[in-house]
Design an enzyme around this catalytic site. Structure first.
Site, PDB file in Angstrom:
ATOM      1  N   LYS A  51     -25.863  20.739  33.086  1.00  0.00           N
ATOM      2  CA  LYS A  51     -27.039  20.134  32.465  1.00  0.00           C
ATOM      3  C   LYS A  51     -27.628  21.031  31.372  1.00  0.00           C
ATOM      4  O   LYS A  51     -28.000  20.559  30.294  1.00  0.00           O
ATOM      5  CB  LYS A  51     -28.090  19.827  33.527  1.00  0.00           C
ATOM      6  CG  LYS A  51     -27.668  18.691  34.463  1.00  0.00           C
ATOM      7  CD  LYS A  51     -28.651  18.511  35.613  1.00  0.00           C
ATOM      8  CE  LYS A  51     -28.199  17.369  36.528  1.00  0.00           C
ATOM      9  NZ  LYS A  51     -29.084  17.211  37.686  1.00  0.00           N
ATOM     10  N   SER A 107     -31.768  13.007  40.555  1.00  0.00           N
ATOM     11  CA  SER A 107     -32.251  14.076  39.673  1.00  0.00           C
ATOM     12  C   SER A 107     -33.054  13.574  38.477  1.00  0.00           C
ATOM     13  O   SER A 107     -33.600  14.380  37.717  1.00  0.00           O
ATOM     14  CB  SER A 107     -31.079  14.935  39.186  1.00  0.00           C
ATOM     15  OG  SER A 107     -30.178  14.171  38.418  1.00  0.00           O
TER      16      SER A 107
END
Length: 777
Positions: A720, A677
């Protein structure tokens, strides 16, 4: 008899000991022994007789003979047809071997008379009486002693000769007779003879009992009947008879009262019938009794009535847990469907999330809201299949598996059954417990769960199974396929604050028995505990820190007389908990070259990582540091290739890739990091470092990248975004395909953060790169 050494020819004896004054026939067959007789016949007709230690030795030396033997007079010699000789000897006196001379034709010995010790004769009378009493008792049990020998022994006056005569008529081994011959003390010799007589008497008595028992042997059926009757009589005398009957009747009553399936009832009746005819003290009886105890203790046909009041269930779930909307919604859906169909099978839910987010306590609340009993089984470290399916009854200490044990503990057939830590199941040479769980967790099979100990099927279809795990990856795929996964990713800072105020702090005050008015904590103090003293997705450590605050406050109340209450604020928090343990993530620079702000997922929730890239003269090498895994290193190489393909657009000359080294670093090198990611973050930082274009560090990003520059979706969106919110970031870039995951983010967070979705790396560059550049060397 002079105390001097004499020489005689020798005859070794294989299996007989001759005592003084005894007249005994001896059969002689060995050539040397026959020659010894001839030598003795030609001289004084005296010969030395001694026992061999091993009768199998044909030509014994001095080491093969006992030390003490007998000098005997030869009374008669008779040659037999087979060439052997029968000689009649009379024992004269005992003698001890001093020397042995082996010649070809005959063996000679030098011997010295073996005299009795001088003793006080006062007790000889009592010794004689004791010896005769024992001998008479022995003679009554031993039928082999002729009457004339018995009469002659009784009439003997000389105690020495009496001891020899009795010793020669005992049914003892020759080595034991030799032991008697070698005793120099008369009193000791008589005591040894009495000892042997007592032993022989007891042996004869036992032998007589055994013979009588053999004669009266009954058939197998008669014998068992006889023994059973004896056991009954013994138990009756001990008062146990009624207890055993009462136990069996109690088991029979329990079997009759239980709502067992037909096949289970038949099995129980069969085992009870077997128990009735078994001896109470046998090991098999204990096995059957334990089995019946298990059978009758299980809750066959016993169900708790479900409360299908959705409003009440929702209130209970909200009372015990803040947030967790998805799990609560799923439970309410199950209860709603249950109103329409009683035949619905129990669902198998799997709560997946980091430690301390409330997975176990949520299961307890579900049980209360449904009015069902609750039972928990921890699977952490379970490696033996028998712990799930049970042991077969052939093993010592066998018992049912933990599934059946837990259902018995639940006391109903439809409990809420929590299988905790299913991702930590082990496997070794004792089998695979995860495979054993398949049958229990499969809705199509668990109506006939087979436990090795019970040997009958058990219905688990009405059990509401809930499993918990920290990660999905370590759950066996076959198990995961049978479960409905509900993720509990963690709490936002605002959620933690609410949980602390409404649940944790009041709970700890209650446990410490401290009145609420004595200790109070400000909201900003709780926020500081969350930010600077804990780093977790759940609230377990938060609860510990709040308990520590209460203990410190309690100590202050007790030790300081003028303090009646304690108010915990941001100012005095550090005095109570010490220096801050964690720093709050924040973006250090608003804009910079070669730096990009990335978003990462950790077991404690989300985090921000400012990826740094430095370019310097070299030979085109890519160096990667920061304790990152293989997947992340591959992402870095992919990001470099993507930047190379777009170098012309951003006026990056080709020599920069050949003559410059690129060093990519992800901070916090002690913390392992991996995953794809960070692809777009690394590409942005590399391009910035090579082109000198500034990057807006207040924009955080997360997304995987491929060689064509497409931005691919990633996981952990909620965590996140929450990390970006905590760090004060106002804008976040996410992959277009993650748009659907934004629904998991709390609405109050979405209001404060602008989320932009990117399809390609060019979209990312357009958003984060500034127009101004920095001159590079």
């Amino acid at each position: 008899m002079a105390d001097k050494t004499e020489q005689f020819s020798l005859i070794p004896l294989r299996d007989i000991v001759i005592f003084p004054t005894m007249v005994t026939p001896v059969f002689v067959g060995r050539k040397k022994s026959i020659n010894a007789l001839d030598v003795a016949g030609d001289t004084d007709k005296k010969i030395f007789l001694v026992l061999q230690k091993d009768s199998g030795v044909n030509d014994p030396g001095i080491e093969d003979l006992y030390n003490v033997g007998l000098v005997a007079d030869i009374l008669q010699v008779l040659k037999l047809p087979d060439g052997s000789i029968k000689v009649l000897v009379e024992g004269a006196y005992r003698a001890e071997i001093k020397d042995l001379f082996v010649e070809e034709e005959c063996t000679y010995v030098n011997v010295k008379p073996f005299e009795d010790k001088n003793e006080d004769e006062t007790f000889y009378k009592y010794l004689r009486e004791s010896l005769m009493q024992h001998f008479k008792e022995f003679a009554q049990t031993e039928n082999k002693i002729p009457k004339e020998i018995y009469d002659s022994i009784v009439k003997m006056d000389d105690l020495n000769n009496l001891s020899y005569m009795i010793a020669s008529n005992l049914s003892i081994r020759v080595s034991e007779q030799q032991e008697i011959l070698e005793i120099a003390s008369l009193s000791e010799r008589i005591e040894k003879i009495i000892e042997f007589i007592e032993m022989e008497t007891e042996i004869k008595k036992i032998d007589k009992k055994i013979k009588q028992r053999v004669k009266s042997q009954m058939t197998k059926t008669q014998r068992e009947y006889y023994l059973n009757e004896q056991i009954k009589a013994i138990n009756k005398e001990l008062g146990r008879d009624e207890d055993i009957k009462a136990d069996i009747e109690e088991l029979q009553t329990a079997i009759n009262e239980k709502k067992m399936p037909k096949i289970v009832r038949e099995k129980a009746e069969k085992e009870l019938k077997k128990l009735r005819i078994m001896p109470p003290m046998s090991a098999e009886t204990t096995v059957v009794r334990n089995y019946l105890d298990w059978i009758v203790s299980l809750p066959w046909g016993e169900y708790t009535e479900d409360i299908l009041d959705l409003e009440k269930a929702e209130n209970i779930l909200n009372r015990d847990h803040y947030g967790l909307e998805k799990p609560k919604e799923r439970i309410l859906e199950f209860l709603a469907v249950k109103k329409f169909s009683e035949r619905i099978k129990g669902p198998i839910l799997c709560f997946v999330g980091p430690p301390g987010v409330g997975k176990t306590s949520l299961a307890k609340s579900i049980a209360e809201s449904m009015n069902r009993n609750f039972v928990r089984l921890s699977l952490g470290g379970v490696r033996d299949e028998a712990e799930i399916r049970g042991h077969r009854r052939t093993y010592i200490g066998s018992m049912p598996g933990k599934i059946i044990q837990s259902v018995r503990r639940a006391e109903s057939m439809n409990p809420v059954f929590l299988l905790d830590e299913i991702d930590k199941l082990g496997m070794d040479f004792r089998g695979d417990p995860s495979s054993a769980l398949l049958e229990a967790l499969d809705p199509e099979q668990n109506n006939s769960f087979s436990d090795h100990y019970l040997e009958v099927d058990f219905d688990l279809s009405k059990v509401f199974f809930i499993t918990t795990a920290n990660t999905v990856e370590s759950i066996p795929h076959a198990l995961l396929d049978r479960m409905e996964v509900i993720r509990i990713p963690g709490y936002t800072e605002r959620e933690k604050l609410n949980i602390a105020e409404k649940y944790l702090f009041p709970k700890q005050l209650s446990e410490h028995n401290i009145p609420a008015e004595k200790v109070d904590i400000a909201e900003n103090a709780i926020l500081d505990v969350i930010r600077y003293y804990t780093k977790e997705a759940g609230v377990r450590n938060l609860e510990r820190e709040l308990a520590s605050v209460i203990r410190k406050a309690a100590k202050k109340l007790v030790t300081e007389n003028n303090v009646t209450s304690v108010k915990v604020t941001r100012k005095n928090l550090e005095n109570l908990l010490g220096v801050k343990r964690f720093r709050l993530e924040h973006v250090e620079e608003s804009e910079d070259v070669g730096v990009a702000t990335g978003l990462a997922w950790t077991p404690y929730g989300g985090d921000i990582l400012q990826t740094e890239v430095a370019a310097y003269e070299g030979n085109g090498q890519l160096q990667i540091t920061g304790h990152i895994g293989d997947v992340m290193q591959e992402s870095a190489r992919t990001a470099l290739s993507v930047v190379k393909s777009r170098a012309r657009r951003f006026q990056v000359p080709a020599y920069k890739f050949k003559d410059f080294d690129i060093h990519l670093h992800v901070p916090e090198g002690a913390v392992p990091k991996d995953g794809p990611s960070a692809g777009i973050t690394m590409a942005t930082a590399i391009l910035s470092a090579l082109s000198g274009i500034y990057v807006d560090c207040n924009i955080a990003m997360s997304g995987e990248i491929n060689l064509r520059g497409k931005v691919l979706p990633v996981g952990g969106i909620k965590e996140k975004v929450l990390a970006a919110h905590r760090a004060g970031v106002k804008k976040v870039i996410l992959p277009e395909d993650n748009r659907k995951d934004l629904t998991e983010v709390p609405s109050d967070v979405k209001k404060q953060i602008s989320v932009v979705f990117a399809k390609t790396i060019d979209d990312v560059f357009d958003i984060v790169l500034k127009t101004k550049t920095k001159e590079m060397g």
